[in-house]
Write a protein that holds these residues in place. Sequence first.
Motif, PDB file in Angstrom:
ATOM      1  N   GLN A 141       0.852  -1.198   0.000  1.00  0.00           N
ATOM      2  CA  GLN A 141       0.000   0.000   0.000  1.00  0.00           C
ATOM      3  C   GLN A 141       0.881   1.239   0.000  1.00  0.00           C
ATOM      4  OE1 GLN A 141      -3.179   0.411   2.843  1.00  0.00           O
ATOM      5  NE2 GLN A 141      -3.536  -1.797   2.812  1.00  0.00           N
ATOM      6  N   TYR A 142       0.473   2.258  -0.689  1.00  0.00           N
ATOM      7  CA  TYR A 142       1.231   3.508  -0.805  1.00  0.00           C
ATOM      8  C   TYR A 142       2.715   3.226  -1.109  1.00  0.00           C
ATOM      9  CZ  TYR A 142      -2.971   5.696   0.940  1.00  0.00           C
ATOM     10  OH  TYR A 142      -4.272   6.120   1.072  1.00  0.00           O
ATOM     11  N   PRO A 143       2.983   2.528  -2.210  1.00  0.00           N
ATOM     12  CA  PRO A 143       4.363   2.116  -2.502  1.00  0.00           C
ATOM     13  C   PRO A 143       5.272   3.304  -2.786  1.00  0.00           C
ATOM     14  CG  PRO A 143       2.992   1.751  -4.431  1.00  0.00           C
ATOM     15  CD  PRO A 143       2.069   2.141  -3.304  1.00  0.00           C
ATOM     16  N   GLU A 144       4.667   4.450  -3.118  1.00  0.00           N
ATOM     17  CA  GLU A 144       5.485   5.631  -3.447  1.00  0.00           C
ATOM     18  C   GLU A 144       6.324   6.085  -2.246  1.00  0.00           C
ATOM     19  OE1 GLU A 144       2.270   5.269  -3.797  1.00  0.00           O
ATOM     20  OE2 GLU A 144       1.122   6.946  -2.984  1.00  0.00           O
ATOM     21  N   GLY A 175       0.952  12.048  -7.370  1.00  0.00           N
ATOM     22  CA  GLY A 175       0.757  10.798  -6.621  1.00  0.00           C
ATOM     23  C   GLY A 175       0.599   9.586  -7.523  1.00  0.00           C
ATOM     24  N   GLY A 176      -0.233   9.728  -8.572  1.00  0.00           N
ATOM     25  CA  GLY A 176      -0.494   8.597  -9.469  1.00  0.00           C
ATOM     26  C   GLY A 176       0.758   8.175 -10.224  1.00  0.00           C
ATOM     27  N   LEU A 177       1.552   9.158 -10.670  1.00  0.00           N
ATOM     28  CA  LEU A 177       2.779   8.832 -11.422  1.00  0.00           C
ATOM     29  C   LEU A 177       3.832   8.206 -10.518  1.00  0.00           C
ATOM     30  CD1 LEU A 177       3.214  11.841 -13.885  1.00  0.00           C
ATOM     31  CD2 LEU A 177       2.488   9.515 -14.417  1.00  0.00           C
ATOM     32  N   LYS A 178       3.929   8.727  -9.291  1.00  0.00           N
ATOM     33  CA  LYS A 178       4.877   8.118  -8.327  1.00  0.00           C
ATOM     34  C   LYS A 178       4.540   6.642  -8.146  1.00  0.00           C
ATOM     35  CE  LYS A 178       5.880  11.880  -5.188  1.00  0.00           C
ATOM     36  NZ  LYS A 178       5.261  12.560  -4.084  1.00  0.00           N
ATOM     37  N   ARG A 179       3.255   6.375  -8.027  1.00  0.00           N
ATOM     38  CA  ARG A 179       2.836   4.988  -7.801  1.00  0.00           C
ATOM     39  C   ARG A 179       3.224   4.110  -8.992  1.00  0.00           C
ATOM     40  NH1 ARG A 179      -2.665   4.241  -4.650  1.00  0.00           N
ATOM     41  NH2 ARG A 179      -1.518   5.696  -3.353  1.00  0.00           N
ATOM     42  N   ARG A 180       3.129   4.690 -10.207  1.00  0.00           N
ATOM     43  CA  ARG A 180       3.521   3.908 -11.388  1.00  0.00           C
ATOM     44  C   ARG A 180       5.011   3.594 -11.373  1.00  0.00           C
ATOM     45  NH1 ARG A 180       0.664   6.275 -16.697  1.00  0.00           N
ATOM     46  NH2 ARG A 180      -1.254   6.956 -15.715  1.00  0.00           N
ATOM     47  N   VAL A 181       5.816   4.565 -10.911  1.00  0.00           N
ATOM     48  CA  VAL A 181       7.264   4.314 -10.815  1.00  0.00           C
ATOM     49  C   VAL A 181       7.515   3.156  -9.853  1.00  0.00           C
ATOM     50  CG1 VAL A 181       9.492   5.272 -10.074  1.00  0.00           C
ATOM     51  CG2 VAL A 181       7.885   6.705 -11.351  1.00  0.00           C
ATOM     52  N   ALA A 182       6.788   3.165  -8.731  1.00  0.00           N
ATOM     53  CA  ALA A 182       6.980   2.105  -7.739  1.00  0.00           C
ATOM     54  C   ALA A 182       6.582   0.744  -8.321  1.00  0.00           C
ATOM     55  CB  ALA A 182       6.160   2.412  -6.482  1.00  0.00           C
ATOM     56  N   GLU A 190      -4.103  -2.885  -2.348  1.00  0.00           N
ATOM     57  CA  GLU A 190      -4.868  -1.622  -2.440  1.00  0.00           C
ATOM     58  C   GLU A 190      -4.169  -0.590  -3.341  1.00  0.00           C
ATOM     59  OE1 GLU A 190      -7.832  -1.156  -1.074  1.00  0.00           O
ATOM     60  OE2 GLU A 190      -7.974  -2.632   0.547  1.00  0.00           O
ATOM     61  N   PRO A 191      -3.950  -0.929  -4.613  1.00  0.00           N
ATOM     62  CA  PRO A 191      -3.166  -0.010  -5.456  1.00  0.00           C
ATOM     63  C   PRO A 191      -3.872   1.301  -5.787  1.00  0.00           C
ATOM     64  CG  PRO A 191      -4.045  -1.803  -6.785  1.00  0.00           C
ATOM     65  CD  PRO A 191      -4.349  -2.143  -5.347  1.00  0.00           C
ATOM     66  N   THR A 192      -5.188   1.380  -5.551  1.00  0.00           N
ATOM     67  CA  THR A 192      -5.876   2.635  -5.886  1.00  0.00           C
ATOM     68  C   THR A 192      -6.122   3.508  -4.652  1.00  0.00           C
ATOM     69  OG1 THR A 192      -8.077   1.651  -5.663  1.00  0.00           O
ATOM     70  CG2 THR A 192      -7.060   1.530  -7.847  1.00  0.00           C
ATOM     71  N   ALA A 193      -5.636   3.057  -3.485  1.00  0.00           N
ATOM     72  CA  ALA A 193      -5.912   3.810  -2.245  1.00  0.00           C
ATOM     73  C   ALA A 193      -5.434   5.257  -2.363  1.00  0.00           C
ATOM     74  CB  ALA A 193      -5.214   3.135  -1.062  1.00  0.00           C
ATOM     75  N   GLY A 194      -6.299   6.171  -1.991  1.00  0.00           N
ATOM     76  CA  GLY A 194      -5.919   7.584  -1.922  1.00  0.00           C
ATOM     77  C   GLY A 194      -5.901   8.301  -3.264  1.00  0.00           C
ATOM     78  N   GLY A 209      -7.438   8.857 -11.406  1.00  0.00           N
ATOM     79  CA  GLY A 209      -6.179   8.175 -11.085  1.00  0.00           C
ATOM     80  C   GLY A 209      -6.410   6.693 -10.836  1.00  0.00           C
ATOM     81  N   ARG A 210      -7.537   6.383 -10.195  1.00  0.00           N
ATOM     82  CA  ARG A 210      -7.855   4.972  -9.917  1.00  0.00           C
ATOM     83  C   ARG A 210      -8.055   4.204 -11.213  1.00  0.00           C
ATOM     84  NH1 ARG A 210     -12.176   4.736  -5.094  1.00  0.00           N
ATOM     85  NH2 ARG A 210     -12.389   2.670  -5.978  1.00  0.00           N
ATOM     86  N   ASP A 211      -8.852   4.796 -12.127  1.00  0.00           N
ATOM     87  CA  ASP A 211      -9.109   4.093 -13.396  1.00  0.00           C
ATOM     88  C   ASP A 211      -7.835   3.930 -14.202  1.00  0.00           C
ATOM     89  OD1 ASP A 211     -11.697   3.597 -12.876  1.00  0.00           O
ATOM     90  OD2 ASP A 211     -12.513   5.269 -14.033  1.00  0.00           O
TER      91      ASP A 211
END
Length: 274
Positions: free
Chosen positions: A91-94, A148-155, A171-175, A180-182
């Motif tokens: 969760q929140y991998p960024e 936030g969404g792009l950071k998560r993609r890097v992770a 929970e990859p769409t949390a927050g 961004g979720r879609d």
Amino acid sequence: MSLIEIKNLTHIYSEGLPFEKIAIDNLNLNIEENEFIGLIGHTGSGKSTFIQHLNGLLKPSSGEIIVDGTKVDKSSSNLTELRKKIGLVFQYPEYQLFEETIERDIAFGPKNLDLDEDEVLKRVKSSMDSVGLQYETYKDKSPFELSGGLKRRVAIAGVLAMEPKVLILDEPTAGLDPRGRDEILGEIKSIHEKRKITVILVSHSMEDVAKIAERIIVMDKGKVFLDSNPREIFRNEDKLISVGLGIPQITSLMRALKKRGLDINEDSITVEEA
Ligand code: ADP
């Protein structure tokens, strides 16, 4: 032989103490290659505990897990091999990004595998491509400059660069906002299709899993409560409600199924508009 076999898995926190807690209760499950599994359940149903067993972060109180024919144990060579095969996106991998550039962050894992530079570069480029980040545009940017969404993609790219056989996302769409979720769900779907890897998407949102999962596993009290395709799961409205997955969630599940063309007979259920 299944890709992952879980046999009589039990996990008890603080075993033997007055406040011990059975988080996984004699769970049996097989996961096949190239499946897309949505793992859902109420908070506390045991989802996080379960996935931490799949890459050896937790040790079973009893039972066993066999990944790709090898029993998971705590020896370091076994864990190294296991973690190449099972990629876990927390969760929140960024929050785990730390290098100065996106390229270096994604390359960190493969470099630790002692791969040559060409192979590392190839993996960085292909995993950036898999999450929709253009290599030349992003490679020298700091991950901390991104949204936030792009950071998560890097992770996620950092985990993909290890070329796992199984990608588990907690929970990859949390927050994230709805867009961004879609976007993230779309990337995950295309990663599954292009890389032909097994995906386990953990969520408390039935809508998220109904949008893309092919098999849904509902957990309750540390056990598998339901395990079927989205349509069948949805038909079990009463059962879903009994484990705390309530009406508003079911309404959104129906919408998501309709979008995928997986319509069901609406007369057989009662749905209140949210
Ligand atoms: P979920 O991911 O579905 O929310 P968890 O696996 O986090 O469920 O939790 C399952 C049960 O185990 C819950 O009752 C939770 O309170 C308990 N639990 C989780 N982590 C710990 C821990 N570190 N120590 C003690 N109990 C825990």
